[in-house]
Design a protein around this motif. Structure first.
Motif, PDB file in Angstrom:
ATOM      1  N   ILE A  28       0.837  -1.205   0.000  1.00 20.70           N
ATOM      2  CA  ILE A  28       0.000   0.000   0.000  1.00 20.70           C
ATOM      3  C   ILE A  28       0.868   1.250   0.000  1.00 20.70           C
ATOM      4  CG2 ILE A  28      -1.624   1.351   1.395  1.00 20.70           C
ATOM      5  CD1 ILE A  28      -2.795  -1.389   2.321  1.00 20.70           C
ATOM      6  N   TYR A  29       1.893   1.260   0.825  1.00 20.70           N
ATOM      7  CA  TYR A  29       2.788   2.413   0.905  1.00 20.70           C
ATOM      8  C   TYR A  29       3.446   2.680  -0.438  1.00 20.70           C
ATOM      9  CZ  TYR A  29       6.034   5.745   2.925  1.00 20.70           C
ATOM     10  OH  TYR A  29       6.734   6.885   3.217  1.00 20.70           O
ATOM     11  N   LYS A  30       3.931   1.619  -1.071  1.00 19.34           N
ATOM     12  CA  LYS A  30       4.588   1.765  -2.372  1.00 19.34           C
ATOM     13  C   LYS A  30       3.605   2.294  -3.412  1.00 19.34           C
ATOM     14  CE  LYS A  30       7.089  -0.638  -5.934  1.00 19.34           C
ATOM     15  NZ  LYS A  30       7.918  -1.739  -6.298  1.00 19.34           N
ATOM     16  N   GLU A  31       2.400   1.788  -3.408  1.00 20.59           N
ATOM     17  CA  GLU A  31       1.387   2.206  -4.378  1.00 20.59           C
ATOM     18  C   GLU A  31       1.028   3.683  -4.207  1.00 20.59           C
ATOM     19  OE1 GLU A  31      -3.202   1.174  -4.776  1.00 20.59           O
ATOM     20  OE2 GLU A  31      -1.892  -0.568  -5.140  1.00 20.59           O
ATOM     21  N   LYS A  32       0.934   4.122  -2.958  1.00 17.34           N
ATOM     22  CA  LYS A  32       0.544   5.505  -2.689  1.00 17.34           C
ATOM     23  C   LYS A  32       1.698   6.487  -2.834  1.00 17.34           C
ATOM     24  CE  LYS A  32      -3.394   4.737   0.288  1.00 17.34           C
ATOM     25  NZ  LYS A  32      -4.010   5.012   1.569  1.00 17.34           N
ATOM     26  N   GLN A  33       2.907   6.072  -2.513  1.00 16.37           N
ATOM     27  CA  GLN A  33       4.040   6.991  -2.500  1.00 16.37           C
ATOM     28  C   GLN A  33       4.762   7.061  -3.843  1.00 16.37           C
ATOM     29  OE1 GLN A  33       4.787   9.066   0.024  1.00 16.37           O
ATOM     30  NE2 GLN A  33       2.926   8.279   0.938  1.00 16.37           N
ATOM     31  N   ASP A  34       5.346   5.951  -4.256  1.00 19.71           N
ATOM     32  CA  ASP A  34       6.158   5.968  -5.474  1.00 19.71           C
ATOM     33  C   ASP A  34       6.336   4.535  -5.960  1.00 19.71           C
ATOM     34  OD1 ASP A  34       7.955   6.329  -7.518  1.00 19.71           O
ATOM     35  OD2 ASP A  34       9.410   7.446  -6.337  1.00 19.71           O
ATOM     36  N   ASN A  36       7.929   3.453  -8.357  1.00 21.34           N
ATOM     37  CA  ASN A  36       9.259   3.187  -8.912  1.00 21.34           C
ATOM     38  C   ASN A  36      10.286   2.846  -7.833  1.00 21.34           C
ATOM     39  OD1 ASN A  36       8.418   3.682 -11.576  1.00 21.34           O
ATOM     40  ND2 ASN A  36       8.602   5.871 -11.234  1.00 21.34           N
ATOM     41  N   LYS A  37       9.982   3.152  -6.583  1.00 20.29           N
ATOM     42  CA  LYS A  37      10.912   2.834  -5.492  1.00 20.29           C
ATOM     43  C   LYS A  37      10.684   1.416  -5.011  1.00 20.29           C
ATOM     44  CE  LYS A  37      12.451   6.988  -3.452  1.00 20.29           C
ATOM     45  NZ  LYS A  37      13.122   7.363  -2.246  1.00 20.29           N
ATOM     46  N   ARG A  38      11.765   0.699  -4.768  1.00 23.32           N
ATOM     47  CA  ARG A  38      11.666  -0.652  -4.221  1.00 23.32           C
ATOM     48  C   ARG A  38      11.571  -0.579  -2.707  1.00 23.32           C
ATOM     49  NH1 ARG A  38      16.151  -4.464  -6.031  1.00 23.32           N
ATOM     50  NH2 ARG A  38      17.203  -2.987  -4.727  1.00 23.32           N
ATOM     51  N   VAL A  39      10.710  -1.416  -2.152  1.00 23.22           N
ATOM     52  CA  VAL A  39      10.507  -1.473  -0.705  1.00 23.22           C
ATOM     53  C   VAL A  39      10.894  -2.875  -0.239  1.00 23.22           C
ATOM     54  CG1 VAL A  39       8.811  -1.264   1.136  1.00 23.22           C
ATOM     55  CG2 VAL A  39       8.629   0.206  -0.861  1.00 23.22           C
ATOM     56  N   LEU A  40      11.578  -2.947   0.895  1.00 19.24           N
ATOM     57  CA  LEU A  40      11.985  -4.227   1.455  1.00 19.24           C
ATOM     58  C   LEU A  40      11.282  -4.470   2.777  1.00 19.24           C
ATOM     59  CD1 LEU A  40      15.860  -4.013   0.970  1.00 19.24           C
ATOM     60  CD2 LEU A  40      14.202  -5.129  -0.520  1.00 19.24           C
ATOM     61  N   VAL A  41      10.766  -5.671   2.935  1.00 14.64           N
ATOM     62  CA  VAL A  41      10.270  -6.109   4.240  1.00 14.64           C
ATOM     63  C   VAL A  41      11.379  -6.982   4.809  1.00 14.64           C
ATOM     64  CG1 VAL A  41       8.526  -7.443   5.466  1.00 14.64           C
ATOM     65  CG2 VAL A  41       7.860  -6.058   3.494  1.00 14.64           C
ATOM     66  N   VAL A  42      11.864  -6.601   5.979  1.00 17.05           N
ATOM     67  CA  VAL A  42      12.996  -7.318   6.563  1.00 17.05           C
ATOM     68  C   VAL A  42      12.628  -7.850   7.935  1.00 17.05           C
ATOM     69  CG1 VAL A  42      14.711  -5.980   5.286  1.00 17.05           C
ATOM     70  CG2 VAL A  42      13.985  -5.197   7.527  1.00 17.05           C
ATOM     71  N   PRO A  75      21.902  -5.058  11.604  1.00 20.49           N
ATOM     72  CA  PRO A  75      21.706  -6.094  10.591  1.00 20.49           C
ATOM     73  C   PRO A  75      20.248  -6.551  10.508  1.00 20.49           C
ATOM     74  CG  PRO A  75      22.632  -7.055  12.554  1.00 20.49           C
ATOM     75  CD  PRO A  75      22.532  -5.572  12.810  1.00 20.49           C
ATOM     76  N   TYR A  76      19.759  -6.745   9.288  1.00 16.27           N
ATOM     77  CA  TYR A  76      18.418  -7.244   9.044  1.00 16.27           C
ATOM     78  C   TYR A  76      18.492  -8.332   7.979  1.00 16.27           C
ATOM     79  CZ  TYR A  76      16.724  -2.968  11.291  1.00 16.27           C
ATOM     80  OH  TYR A  76      16.478  -1.960  12.173  1.00 16.27           O
ATOM     81  N   ARG A  77      17.565  -9.309   8.035  1.00 18.47           N
ATOM     82  CA  ARG A  77      17.464 -10.332   7.001  1.00 18.47           C
ATOM     83  C   ARG A  77      16.301  -9.974   6.098  1.00 18.47           C
ATOM     84  NH1 ARG A  77      15.770 -15.030   8.644  1.00 18.47           N
ATOM     85  NH2 ARG A  77      15.204 -14.358  10.724  1.00 18.47           N
ATOM     86  N   ILE A  78      16.535  -9.946   4.798  1.00 18.27           N
ATOM     87  CA  ILE A  78      15.478  -9.603   3.843  1.00 18.27           C
ATOM     88  C   ILE A  78      14.449 -10.713   3.818  1.00 18.27           C
ATOM     89  CG2 ILE A  78      14.929  -9.220   1.416  1.00 18.27           C
ATOM     90  CD1 ILE A  78      17.585  -7.797   1.119  1.00 18.27           C
ATOM     91  N   SER A  79      13.199 -10.334   3.961  1.00 14.16           N
ATOM     92  CA  SER A  79      12.084 -11.269   3.918  1.00 14.16           C
ATOM     93  C   SER A  79      11.389 -11.196   2.561  1.00 14.16           C
ATOM     94  CB  SER A  79      11.107 -10.952   5.041  1.00 14.16           C
ATOM     95  OG  SER A  79       9.970 -11.758   4.953  1.00 14.16           O
ATOM     96  N   ASP A  80      11.074  -9.980   2.103  1.00 13.01           N
ATOM     97  CA  ASP A  80      10.378  -9.779   0.820  1.00 13.01           C
ATOM     98  C   ASP A  80      10.884  -8.519   0.140  1.00 13.01           C
ATOM     99  OD1 ASP A  80       7.953 -11.753   0.869  1.00 13.01           O
ATOM    100  OD2 ASP A  80       8.037 -10.867   2.874  1.00 13.01           O
ATOM    101  N   ARG A  81      10.900  -8.580  -1.180  1.00 14.42           N
ATOM    102  CA  ARG A  81      11.222  -7.404  -2.001  1.00 14.42           C
ATOM    103  C   ARG A  81       9.945  -7.006  -2.715  1.00 14.42           C
ATOM    104  NH1 ARG A  81      16.831  -6.899  -2.902  1.00 14.42           N
ATOM    105  NH2 ARG A  81      17.967  -8.665  -2.060  1.00 14.42           N
ATOM    106  N   ILE A  82       9.543  -5.764  -2.551  1.00 13.86           N
ATOM    107  CA  ILE A  82       8.297  -5.303  -3.153  1.00 13.86           C
ATOM    108  C   ILE A  82       8.582  -4.130  -4.071  1.00 13.86           C
ATOM    109  CG2 ILE A  82       6.014  -4.345  -2.642  1.00 13.86           C
ATOM    110  CD1 ILE A  82       6.208  -5.917   0.026  1.00 13.86           C
TER     111      ILE A  82
END
Length: 82
Positions: A28-34, A36-42, A75-82
């Motif tokens: 939702i954040y990506k859809e509303k903001q930008d 073209n920007k990649r968002v990571l859930v970590v 340090p964070y472990r990547i869970s999802d790339r959106i």
């Protein structure tokens, strides 16, 4: 194999206990903001929470010296790339 990345925790867009809620909010954040920007859930530092960051905020070799001086990297472990 887990991919470990470093972020300044202050750059987090959100923090969640539930993985699905984090993914949904990131979409939702990506859809509303930008779109073209990649968002990571970590997976959070404590392995109990999930955080959302912009992929551009990853501490890389080009900006790691500045982050190390501020001692804000975690340090964070990547869970999802959106």
């Amino acid at each position: 194999m887990d991919e470990v990345v470093f972020f300044n925790p202050g750059d987090s867009i959100g923090n969640f206990h539930d993985h699905n809620e984090a993914v949904k909010t990131a979409q939702i954040y990506k859809e509303k903001q930008d779109e073209n920007k990649r968002v990571l859930v970590v997976h959070g530092v404590d392995n109990k929470n999930f955080d959302i960051f912009f992929a551009d905020d990853v501490i890389s070799h080009t900006n790691e010296q500045q982050a190390a001086q501020q001692k804000n990297e975690k340090p964070y472990r990547i869970s999802d790339r959106i």
